[in-house]
Design a protein around this motif. Structure first.
Motif, PDB file in Angstrom:
ATOM      1  N   ARG A 109     -52.080  -1.968 -32.303  1.00 10.84           N
ATOM      2  CA  ARG A 109     -51.696  -3.269 -31.746  1.00 10.84           C
ATOM      3  C   ARG A 109     -52.087  -3.375 -30.278  1.00 10.84           C
ATOM      4  NH1 ARG A 109     -45.716  -4.577 -32.308  1.00 10.84           N
ATOM      5  NH2 ARG A 109     -45.335  -2.330 -32.145  1.00 10.84           N
ATOM      6  N   PRO A 110     -53.353  -3.144 -29.930  1.00  9.94           N
ATOM      7  CA  PRO A 110     -53.739  -3.215 -28.525  1.00  9.94           C
ATOM      8  C   PRO A 110     -53.653  -4.636 -27.988  1.00  9.94           C
ATOM      9  CG  PRO A 110     -55.682  -3.076 -29.887  1.00  9.94           C
ATOM     10  CD  PRO A 110     -54.512  -2.891 -30.811  1.00  9.94           C
ATOM     11  N   ALA A 111     -53.168  -4.783 -26.767  1.00  8.95           N
ATOM     12  CA  ALA A 111     -53.119  -6.096 -26.124  1.00  8.95           C
ATOM     13  C   ALA A 111     -54.462  -6.381 -25.475  1.00  8.95           C
ATOM     14  CB  ALA A 111     -52.008  -6.127 -25.083  1.00  8.95           C
ATOM     15  N   PRO A 112     -54.932  -7.618 -25.532  1.00 11.46           N
ATOM     16  CA  PRO A 112     -56.211  -7.937 -24.883  1.00 11.46           C
ATOM     17  C   PRO A 112     -56.104  -7.797 -23.369  1.00 11.46           C
ATOM     18  CG  PRO A 112     -55.091  -9.943 -25.617  1.00 11.46           C
ATOM     19  CD  PRO A 112     -54.320  -8.792 -26.184  1.00 11.46           C
ATOM     20  N   SER A 113     -57.236  -7.572 -22.738  1.00 10.10           N
ATOM     21  CA  SER A 113     -57.264  -7.464 -21.285  1.00 10.10           C
ATOM     22  C   SER A 113     -56.803  -8.767 -20.636  1.00 10.10           C
ATOM     23  CB  SER A 113     -58.682  -7.149 -20.810  1.00 10.10           C
ATOM     24  OG  SER A 113     -58.788  -7.244 -19.409  1.00 10.10           O
ATOM     25  N   VAL A 114     -56.061  -8.641 -19.539  1.00 12.97           N
ATOM     26  CA  VAL A 114     -55.606  -9.820 -18.802  1.00 12.97           C
ATOM     27  C   VAL A 114     -56.269  -9.896 -17.430  1.00 12.97           C
ATOM     28  CG1 VAL A 114     -53.395  -9.930 -20.000  1.00 12.97           C
ATOM     29  CG2 VAL A 114     -53.591  -8.549 -17.927  1.00 12.97           C
ATOM     30  N   ASP A 133     -53.811  -0.812 -16.765  1.00 18.45           N
ATOM     31  CA  ASP A 133     -53.691  -0.778 -18.228  1.00 18.45           C
ATOM     32  C   ASP A 133     -54.880  -0.062 -18.846  1.00 18.45           C
ATOM     33  OD1 ASP A 133     -55.469  -2.750 -17.461  1.00 18.45           O
ATOM     34  OD2 ASP A 133     -54.943  -4.128 -19.087  1.00 18.45           O
ATOM     35  N   SER A 134     -55.065   1.198 -18.472  1.00 15.84           N
ATOM     36  CA  SER A 134     -56.246   1.921 -18.900  1.00 15.84           C
ATOM     37  C   SER A 134     -55.981   3.421 -18.967  1.00 15.84           C
ATOM     38  CB  SER A 134     -57.398   1.654 -17.923  1.00 15.84           C
ATOM     39  OG  SER A 134     -58.530   2.443 -18.236  1.00 15.84           O
ATOM     40  N   VAL A 135     -56.676   4.113 -19.890  1.00 15.97           N
ATOM     41  CA  VAL A 135     -56.639   5.569 -19.883  1.00 15.97           C
ATOM     42  C   VAL A 135     -57.499   6.115 -18.748  1.00 15.97           C
ATOM     43  CG1 VAL A 135     -56.262   5.705 -22.376  1.00 15.97           C
ATOM     44  CG2 VAL A 135     -58.584   5.874 -21.483  1.00 15.97           C
ATOM     45  N   PHE A 136     -58.379   5.280 -18.201  1.00 13.86           N
ATOM     46  CA  PHE A 136     -59.211   5.698 -17.076  1.00 13.86           C
ATOM     47  C   PHE A 136     -58.429   5.554 -15.771  1.00 13.86           C
ATOM     48  CE2 PHE A 136     -62.296   4.082 -20.275  1.00 13.86           C
ATOM     49  CZ  PHE A 136     -62.939   5.277 -20.537  1.00 13.86           C
ATOM     50  N   ASN A 137     -57.291   6.200 -15.707  1.00 14.40           N
ATOM     51  CA  ASN A 137     -56.393   6.137 -14.561  1.00 14.40           C
ATOM     52  C   ASN A 137     -55.666   7.460 -14.464  1.00 14.40           C
ATOM     53  OD1 ASN A 137     -54.124   5.744 -12.824  1.00 14.40           O
ATOM     54  ND2 ASN A 137     -54.216   3.556 -13.188  1.00 14.40           N
ATOM     55  N   ASP A 138     -55.657   8.052 -13.279  1.00 13.95           N
ATOM     56  CA  ASP A 138     -55.072   9.372 -13.107  1.00 13.95           C
ATOM     57  C   ASP A 138     -53.554   9.405 -13.183  1.00 13.95           C
ATOM     58  OD1 ASP A 138     -57.235  11.027 -13.007  1.00 13.95           O
ATOM     59  OD2 ASP A 138     -57.522  10.855 -10.861  1.00 13.95           O
ATOM     60  N   ASP A 139     -52.878   8.251 -13.254  1.00 16.07           N
ATOM     61  CA  ASP A 139     -51.429   8.327 -13.428  1.00 16.07           C
ATOM     62  C   ASP A 139     -51.068   8.713 -14.861  1.00 16.07           C
ATOM     63  OD1 ASP A 139     -51.682   6.011 -14.980  1.00 16.07           O
ATOM     64  OD2 ASP A 139     -50.801   4.690 -13.466  1.00 16.07           O
ATOM     65  N   ASN A 140     -52.050   8.612 -15.775  1.00 18.60           N
ATOM     66  CA  ASN A 140     -51.886   9.045 -17.160  1.00 18.60           C
ATOM     67  C   ASN A 140     -50.732   8.356 -17.873  1.00 18.60           C
ATOM     68  OD1 ASN A 140     -53.076  10.501 -19.191  1.00 18.60           O
ATOM     69  ND2 ASN A 140     -51.715  12.246 -18.958  1.00 18.60           N
ATOM     70  N   VAL A 141     -50.377   7.154 -17.491  1.00 15.92           N
ATOM     71  CA  VAL A 141     -49.359   6.397 -18.210  1.00 15.92           C
ATOM     72  C   VAL A 141     -49.879   6.021 -19.586  1.00 15.92           C
ATOM     73  CG1 VAL A 141     -48.068   4.224 -18.242  1.00 15.92           C
ATOM     74  CG2 VAL A 141     -48.216   5.562 -16.131  1.00 15.92           C
ATOM     75  N   HIS A 142     -51.109   5.512 -19.646  1.00 13.62           N
ATOM     76  CA  HIS A 142     -51.717   5.161 -20.925  1.00 13.62           C
ATOM     77  C   HIS A 142     -52.515   6.355 -21.442  1.00 13.62           C
ATOM     78  CE1 HIS A 142     -50.804   0.858 -20.995  1.00 13.62           C
ATOM     79  NE2 HIS A 142     -50.943   0.910 -19.683  1.00 13.62           N
ATOM     80  N   THR A 143     -52.268   6.717 -22.679  1.00 12.13           N
ATOM     81  CA  THR A 143     -52.977   7.845 -23.268  1.00 12.13           C
ATOM     82  C   THR A 143     -53.690   7.463 -24.554  1.00 12.13           C
ATOM     83  OG1 THR A 143     -50.911   8.521 -24.339  1.00 12.13           O
ATOM     84  CG2 THR A 143     -51.464   9.579 -22.251  1.00 12.13           C
ATOM     85  N   VAL A 144     -53.503   6.245 -25.036  1.00 15.18           N
ATOM     86  CA  VAL A 144     -54.231   5.701 -26.171  1.00 15.18           C
ATOM     87  C   VAL A 144     -55.080   4.549 -25.649  1.00 15.18           C
ATOM     88  CG1 VAL A 144     -53.999   4.426 -28.344  1.00 15.18           C
ATOM     89  CG2 VAL A 144     -52.548   6.396 -27.895  1.00 15.18           C
ATOM     90  N   THR A 169     -56.679   1.331 -24.586  1.00 11.24           N
ATOM     91  CA  THR A 169     -56.077   0.007 -24.496  1.00 11.24           C
ATOM     92  C   THR A 169     -57.109  -1.079 -24.802  1.00 11.24           C
ATOM     93  OG1 THR A 169     -56.646  -0.272 -22.164  1.00 11.24           O
ATOM     94  CG2 THR A 169     -54.580   0.898 -22.651  1.00 11.24           C
ATOM     95  N   GLY A 170     -56.646  -2.330 -24.839  1.00  9.45           N
ATOM     96  CA  GLY A 170     -57.566  -3.441 -25.008  1.00  9.45           C
ATOM     97  C   GLY A 170     -58.582  -3.502 -23.881  1.00  9.45           C
ATOM     98  N   PHE A 171     -58.144  -3.222 -22.664  1.00 10.02           N
ATOM     99  CA  PHE A 171     -59.057  -3.167 -21.521  1.00 10.02           C
ATOM    100  C   PHE A 171     -60.107  -2.091 -21.740  1.00 10.02           C
ATOM    101  CE2 PHE A 171     -60.341  -1.130 -17.581  1.00 10.02           C
ATOM    102  CZ  PHE A 171     -60.719  -2.189 -16.770  1.00 10.02           C
ATOM    103  N   ASP A 172     -59.684  -0.909 -22.190  1.00 10.46           N
ATOM    104  CA  ASP A 172     -60.627   0.192 -22.397  1.00 10.46           C
ATOM    105  C   ASP A 172     -61.666  -0.160 -23.450  1.00 10.46           C
ATOM    106  OD1 ASP A 172     -59.225   1.753 -20.560  1.00 10.46           O
ATOM    107  OD2 ASP A 172     -57.879   2.517 -22.105  1.00 10.46           O
ATOM    108  N   MET A 173     -61.227  -0.807 -24.521  1.00  8.40           N
ATOM    109  CA  MET A 173     -62.175  -1.182 -25.569  1.00  8.40           C
ATOM    110  C   MET A 173     -63.177  -2.216 -25.067  1.00  8.40           C
ATOM    111  SD  MET A 173     -61.859   0.603 -28.248  1.00  8.40           S
ATOM    112  CE  MET A 173     -60.719   1.684 -29.127  1.00  8.40           C
ATOM    113  N   LEU A 174     -62.744  -3.113 -24.195  1.00  9.05           N
ATOM    114  CA  LEU A 174     -63.673  -4.071 -23.597  1.00  9.05           C
ATOM    115  C   LEU A 174     -64.680  -3.348 -22.709  1.00  9.05           C
ATOM    116  CD1 LEU A 174     -64.678  -6.915 -22.955  1.00  9.05           C
ATOM    117  CD2 LEU A 174     -62.846  -7.094 -21.241  1.00  9.05           C
ATOM    118  N   VAL A 175     -64.216  -2.378 -21.937  1.00 10.91           N
ATOM    119  CA  VAL A 175     -65.126  -1.597 -21.099  1.00 10.91           C
ATOM    120  C   VAL A 175     -66.152  -0.872 -21.965  1.00 10.91           C
ATOM    121  CG1 VAL A 175     -65.268   0.438 -19.601  1.00 10.91           C
ATOM    122  CG2 VAL A 175     -63.575  -1.331 -19.124  1.00 10.91           C
TER     123      VAL A 175
END
Length: 463
Positions: free
Chosen positions: A51-56, A217-228, A230-236
């Motif tokens: 259920r990924p949310a689209p990029s905002v 809202d990305s796994v490409f972030n060193d805070d490592n909050v997102h680990t699956v 995201t919609g942003f990542d799939m757009l990238v």
């Protein structure tokens, strides 16, 4: 290039949350908890439909982020050319993979094909573009201390990497085309940790090499909050494999093509006002790494957290990085100054704001604030804090966070007199806890930690 990754496990009452370490030229993830073979707990649960949310974000911001992700390593070194796989991508699995890897890999490859439009598939052949080798955590650490998983170009096995580790052949900064890579995953970690490694390292194997703290809202972030992913990542990643781009392009050439690509792939982003978040200074990054990473004593951590807050304030930040600064300070103050720690968590929640791109961040903070409420006997406050975030954890497929929130909810319900409902919620949490934390002892330890927040249980001295 991604630094050694941290494990932001979602028990956040008294345990360390984010563990940054020194930069390297190899993408890795921090070590995980070993998992035992048999379990006496209820069956493990797993997620089904993504259920990924689209990029905002605005397309102008995404273009800038794309360039910084694709043409720079986290060390700050610039990459001269754009690289990706050209043509179909084959993936094979070797070693001794855990039972959970197959289903999670199948789901991820399906998402990459359907959401990112990437021609990638599993193969049983002896050769593949990407080799996923499942080995023990100890084997990985002997190759790269402090890492639990990592990806390397131009090799197909851990033994081959060890023989080439100090050569240009395995250097991302020397890479000019992607043809063969290897990802090394632990086979004795919790299912969630293996999956998180899979998402992060496969995303880097096929896509951008950098991480940016400014991405909420990305796994490409060193805070490592997102680990699956995201919609942003799939757009990238969809942008990364757009036909208008190709291996060998310079940053300027890619920049020229990005506006048209993003307008076509993400028309909604055309009408969003750019945020143009400032670049994250090294002083803040290093302060956060010192505050939450290994190798520093308590006084040094506190001083570093204070510096991170000072930098965030001086930069005029009101975004998630300011919130994360307060979150880090709250983590460090929990044992010595609970009141100040709680104040910092409240400020973190405020700066994370109400937007959808920081919903998962707010769920983490809610677990902290709910723990304080339960400890103080304020059951209704805890339930109010927890309820909105259960679906958030599920939507982001974070079983460890979901289990923790459910355990907290169970304690709050029992504290409020709803004993039967509380026990049911606690039992329901265990299947998710098995996926998130792995071993029976880790799940039971989590239950004890959460249970002892309840004043009644503290008086009893045990669960």
């Amino acid at each position: 290039m991604r630094t050694v990754r941290r494990l932001l496990l979602p028990f956040y009452m008294m345990l360390g949350a984010c563990m940054p370490v020194q930069n390297t030229e190899t993408a890795t993830r921090a070590a995980a908890v070993p998992v035992q073979a048999a379990s006496t707990l209820p069956p493990m649960k797993s997620f089904s439909v993504p259920r990924p949310a689209p990029s905002v974000a605005s397309n102008a911001d995404i273009a800038r982020d794309f360039l910084d992700l694709s043409f720079m390593l986290e060390s700050g070194r610039a990459l001269p050319v754009f690289t990706r796989f050209e043509g179909p991508i084959s993936v094979r699995v070797t070693g001794a993979p855990p039972a959970s890897l197959g289903p999670d890999l199948t789901r991820l490859l399906h998402r990459l094909r359907t959401e990112a439009g990437i021609d990638i598939a599993l193969t049983g052949a002896a050769q593949a573009n990407i080799t996923l080798q499942a080995v023990t955590r100890e084997e990985i650490r002997r190759a790269l201390p402090s890492a639990a998983c990592f990806v390397v170009p131009n090799v197909t096995s851990l033994a081959e990497y060890r023989s080439l580790r100090r050569t240009r052949q395995v250097s991302w900064s020397q890479l000019r085309s992607r043809e063969t890579l290897a990802i090394f995953l632990p086979n004795d970690a919790s299912p969630q940790e293996v999956r998180d490694c899979l998402h992060e390292e496969l995303a880097q194997a096929i896509g951008p090499l950098n991480d940016l703290y400014r991405l909420p809202d990305s796994v490409f972030n060193d805070d490592n909050v997102h680990t699956v992913l995201t919609g942003f990542d799939m757009l990238v990643l969809r942008t990364y494999y757009d036909p208008a781009l190709r291996t060998g392009m310079t940053r300027a050439e890619v920049a020229d093509r990005l506006p048209a690509i993003l307008a076509r792939l993400n028309p909604a982003g055309q009408g969003i006002t750019p945020r143009r978040l400032s670049t994250t200074p090294r002083a803040w990054i290093e302060a956060v790494q010192t505050a939450l990473g290994p190798g520093a004593n308590a006084a040094e951590r506190r001083a570093a957290a204070t510096k991170a807050l000072q930098v965030a304030t001086a930069m005029g930040w009101t975004d998630h990085r300011r919130a994360f600064s307060h979150y880090a300070m709250g983590r460090l103050l929990q044992a010595t100054d609970p009141a100040s720690a709680q104040d910092n968590f409240v400020l973190a929640q405020r700066f994370f704001g109400p937007g959808p791109d920081t919903a998962l961040h707010r769920a983490y903070v809610a677990s902290q604030l709910a723990a304080y409420a339960i400890s103080a006997g304020r059951a209704e406050d805890a339930l109010y804090l927890l309820t909105p975030h259960l679906d958030t954890a599920a939507r982001h497929e974070n079983a460890a966070l979901l289990a923790t929130l459910m355990m907290l909810r169970a304690e709050a319900l029992e504290l409020a007199g709803h004993v039967t409902e509380g026990r049911k919620v606690r039992v329901d949490s265990l299947g998710w806890a098995r996926y998130g934390f792995g071993s029976d002892w880790a799940v039971r330890a989590k239950l004890r930690e959460v249970g002892l927040l309840n004043p009644a249980r503290r008086r009893q001295g045990a669960l």
